[in-house]
Design a protein around this motif. Structure first.
Motif, mmCIF file in Angstrom:
data_model
loop_
_atom_site.group_PDB
_atom_site.id
_atom_site.type_symbol
_atom_site.label_atom_id
_atom_site.label_comp_id
_atom_site.label_asym_id
_atom_site.label_seq_id
_atom_site.Cartn_x
_atom_site.Cartn_y
_atom_site.Cartn_z
ATOM 1 N N ARG A 29 -2.969 2.761 10.990
ATOM 2 C CA ARG A 29 -1.403 2.694 10.627
ATOM 3 C C ARG A 29 -1.466 1.587 9.665
ATOM 4 N N GLN A 30 -1.918 0.470 9.512
ATOM 5 C CA GLN A 30 -1.709 -0.806 8.679
ATOM 6 C C GLN A 30 -2.355 -0.383 7.477
ATOM 7 N N ARG A 31 -3.763 0.093 7.638
ATOM 8 C CA ARG A 31 -4.514 0.301 6.325
ATOM 9 C C ARG A 31 -3.662 1.580 5.898
ATOM 10 N N ASN A 32 -2.937 2.698 6.379
ATOM 11 C CA ASN A 32 -2.393 3.526 5.703
ATOM 12 C C ASN A 32 -1.143 3.129 4.869
ATOM 13 N N ALA A 33 -0.502 1.799 5.447
ATOM 14 C CA ALA A 33 0.697 1.134 4.793
ATOM 15 C C ALA A 33 0.033 0.650 3.387
ATOM 16 N N LEU A 34 -0.926 -0.069 3.785
ATOM 17 C CA LEU A 34 -1.513 -0.851 2.396
ATOM 18 C C LEU A 34 -1.890 0.081 1.431
ATOM 19 N N THR A 35 -2.698 1.185 1.763
ATOM 20 C CA THR A 35 -3.079 2.203 0.979
ATOM 21 C C THR A 35 -1.943 2.617 0.191
ATOM 22 N N ARG A 36 -0.807 3.109 0.801
ATOM 23 C CA ARG A 36 0.255 3.801 0.301
ATOM 24 C C ARG A 36 0.819 3.012 -0.581
ATOM 25 N N SER A 37 1.052 1.679 -0.644
ATOM 26 C CA SER A 37 2.098 0.556 -1.008
ATOM 27 C C SER A 37 1.337 0.150 -2.393
ATOM 28 N N THR A 38 0.082 0.288 -2.426
ATOM 29 C CA THR A 38 -0.562 -0.531 -3.545
ATOM 30 C C THR A 38 -1.234 0.342 -4.557
ATOM 31 N N SER A 39 -1.094 -0.123 -5.759
ATOM 32 C CA SER A 39 -1.536 0.473 -6.849
ATOM 33 C C SER A 39 -1.887 -0.449 -8.001
ATOM 34 N N SER A 40 -2.615 -0.144 -8.818
ATOM 35 C CA SER A 40 -2.921 -1.090 -9.933
ATOM 36 C C SER A 40 -1.833 -1.474 -10.640
ATOM 37 N N LYS A 41 -1.888 -2.412 -11.613
ATOM 38 C CA LYS A 41 -0.665 -2.980 -12.513
ATOM 39 C C LYS A 41 -0.534 -1.672 -13.524
ATOM 40 N N GLU A 42 -1.617 -1.233 -14.031
ATOM 41 C CA GLU A 42 -1.370 -0.168 -15.264
ATOM 42 C C GLU A 42 -0.865 1.180 -14.193
ATOM 43 N N THR B 230 8.803 2.955 -5.071
ATOM 44 C CA THR B 230 9.100 3.652 -4.113
ATOM 45 C C THR B 230 9.276 3.565 -2.727
ATOM 46 N N MET B 231 9.811 4.292 -1.886
ATOM 47 C CA MET B 231 9.617 4.089 -0.393
ATOM 48 C C MET B 231 8.740 5.413 0.104
ATOM 49 N N ARG B 232 7.730 4.857 0.736
ATOM 50 C CA ARG B 232 7.025 5.919 1.406
ATOM 51 C C ARG B 232 6.847 6.089 2.958
ATOM 52 N N ASP B 233 6.918 6.878 3.617
ATOM 53 C CA ASP B 233 6.581 6.847 4.998
ATOM 54 C C ASP B 233 5.065 7.002 5.546
ATOM 55 N N LEU B 234 5.149 6.956 6.740
ATOM 56 C CA LEU B 234 3.627 6.814 7.345
ATOM 57 C C LEU B 234 3.648 8.209 8.307
ATOM 58 N N ARG C 84 4.171 -4.206 16.936
ATOM 59 C CA ARG C 84 2.976 -4.962 17.043
ATOM 60 C C ARG C 84 2.606 -5.001 15.532
ATOM 61 N N TRP C 85 2.076 -3.780 15.096
ATOM 62 C CA TRP C 85 1.319 -3.713 13.817
ATOM 63 C C TRP C 85 2.200 -4.284 12.598
ATOM 64 N N PHE C 86 3.704 -4.150 12.848
ATOM 65 C CA PHE C 86 4.151 -4.658 11.687
ATOM 66 C C PHE C 86 5.632 -5.494 12.027
ATOM 67 N N SER C 87 4.760 -6.638 12.797
ATOM 68 C CA SER C 87 5.751 -7.799 13.124
ATOM 69 C C SER C 87 5.792 -8.470 11.992
ATOM 70 N N LYS C 88 6.733 -9.556 12.019
ATOM 71 C CA LYS C 88 6.681 -10.579 10.853
ATOM 72 C C LYS C 88 5.432 -11.217 10.477
ATOM 73 N N GLU C 89 4.545 -11.520 11.624
ATOM 74 C CA GLU C 89 3.212 -12.037 11.307
ATOM 75 C C GLU C 89 2.405 -11.321 10.735
ATOM 76 N N ALA C 90 2.394 -9.946 11.146
ATOM 77 C CA ALA C 90 1.536 -8.998 10.659
ATOM 78 C C ALA C 90 1.699 -8.395 9.227
ATOM 79 N N MET D 236 -13.431 -2.369 3.238
ATOM 80 C CA MET D 236 -13.723 -3.887 3.238
ATOM 81 C C MET D 236 -12.535 -4.934 3.923
ATOM 82 N N ILE D 237 -11.554 -4.530 3.154
ATOM 83 C CA ILE D 237 -10.257 -5.556 3.385
ATOM 84 C C ILE D 237 -9.750 -5.204 4.730
ATOM 85 N N GLY D 238 -9.644 -3.817 5.196
ATOM 86 C CA GLY D 238 -9.323 -3.558 6.449
ATOM 87 C C GLY D 238 -10.174 -3.900 7.642
ATOM 88 N N ASN D 239 -11.522 -3.804 7.323
ATOM 89 C CA ASN D 239 -12.330 -4.545 8.335
ATOM 90 C C ASN D 239 -12.344 -6.042 8.451
#
Length: 242
Positions: A61-74, A121-125, A18-24, A51-54
């Motif tokens: 778990r979705q918030r963790n995926a978003l945090t772990r996958s996203t860094s600034s361009k720099e 990278t590939m990161r796990d949860l 559910r949390w990682f369906s195509k729509e999610a 803010m974004i998660g709310n």
């Protein structure tokens, strides 16, 4: 494989479908664009995630995926500039963040969620915090590491395990047992401060973002092994727009 090892699906959750369906995932990708835009302008990651998660009503778990996958361009560009290949490491030693690599491979072999991140990278949860147990996938993960290393001209491998993590001594013994069949000299060391030690090194194998930001150079070995040998992958694409 040791028949006494527990059969475990590392890093999975009953709600993942559910949390990682195509729509999610589409919603996560949209949120990632917003998050990266703000990170590029110096905003604090933790407050942004609240803010974004709310706003999107993401699960933890979705918030963790978003945090772990996203860094600034720099940060993303800095990490990619320091990434080297196995061929570059010919006749040299590589330094492996042991729990980081092995747990990621265990999750991959368990068909758990892997996040393809915007730094490549590939990161796990899995979210293991100070606790670890050797499982059936550990045996398989070490076999894949050995298979990959046997195809290289690397002269030596040093694994580093956090001494404070439960069963680190057992994992050390397990790695050394597997390494007897590898074509590369292998050492395993238990250390109290693995991260800060790896900050000073070149040719580090990890996906830990803090280590990537501080080390001199690194190898994306976990992703390479997964792409080369793990066929039933459960990957959430949050690589962003290149």
């Amino acid at each position: 494989m040791d028949s006494k090892l527990r059969i475990v699906r590392r890093g999975t959750d009953p709600q993942d479908d559910r949390w990682f369906s195509k729509e999610a995932i589409l919603k996560l990708q949209k949120a990632q664009e917003e998050l990266e835009w703000l990170l590029n302008r110096g905003y604090n990651n933790k407050s942004l995630m609240n803010m974004i998660g709310n706003h999107y009503q993401f699960s933890v778990r979705q918030r963790n995926a978003l945090t772990r996958s996203t860094s600034s361009k720099e940060k993303r560009n800095n990490r990619k500039e320091k990434c080297v290949t196995l061929a570059y490491c010919k006749n040299n030693c590589i330094y492996i963040d042991g729990f980081n690599l092995i747990i990621t491979l265990e999750v991959a072999l368990s068909e758990g969620i892997l996040v393809l991140c915007n730094d490549g990278t590939m990161r796990d949860l899995a979210g293991l915090r100070g606790t670890y147990s050797v499982i059936d996938k550990t045996d398989l993960a070490l076999n894949l590491i050995g298979k990959e290393l046997n195809n290289t001209d690397i002269s030596k491998v040093e694994f580093f395990l956090d001494a404070g993590v439960s069963n680190s001594g057992r994992l050390k013994k397990f790695i050394l047992e597997h390494a007897e069949s590898w074509n590369v000299s292998t050492e395993v060391e238990l250390k109290q401060q693995v991260d800060s030690f790896l900050y000073t090194k070149e040719r580090v194998v990890t996906s830990d973002s803090i280590i990537l930001d501080n080390c001199k150079s690194w190898l994306n070995l976990g992703r390479k092994i997964i792409e080369d040998y793990v066929y039933d992958q459960n990957i959430v694409d949050l690589a962003g727009k290149i």
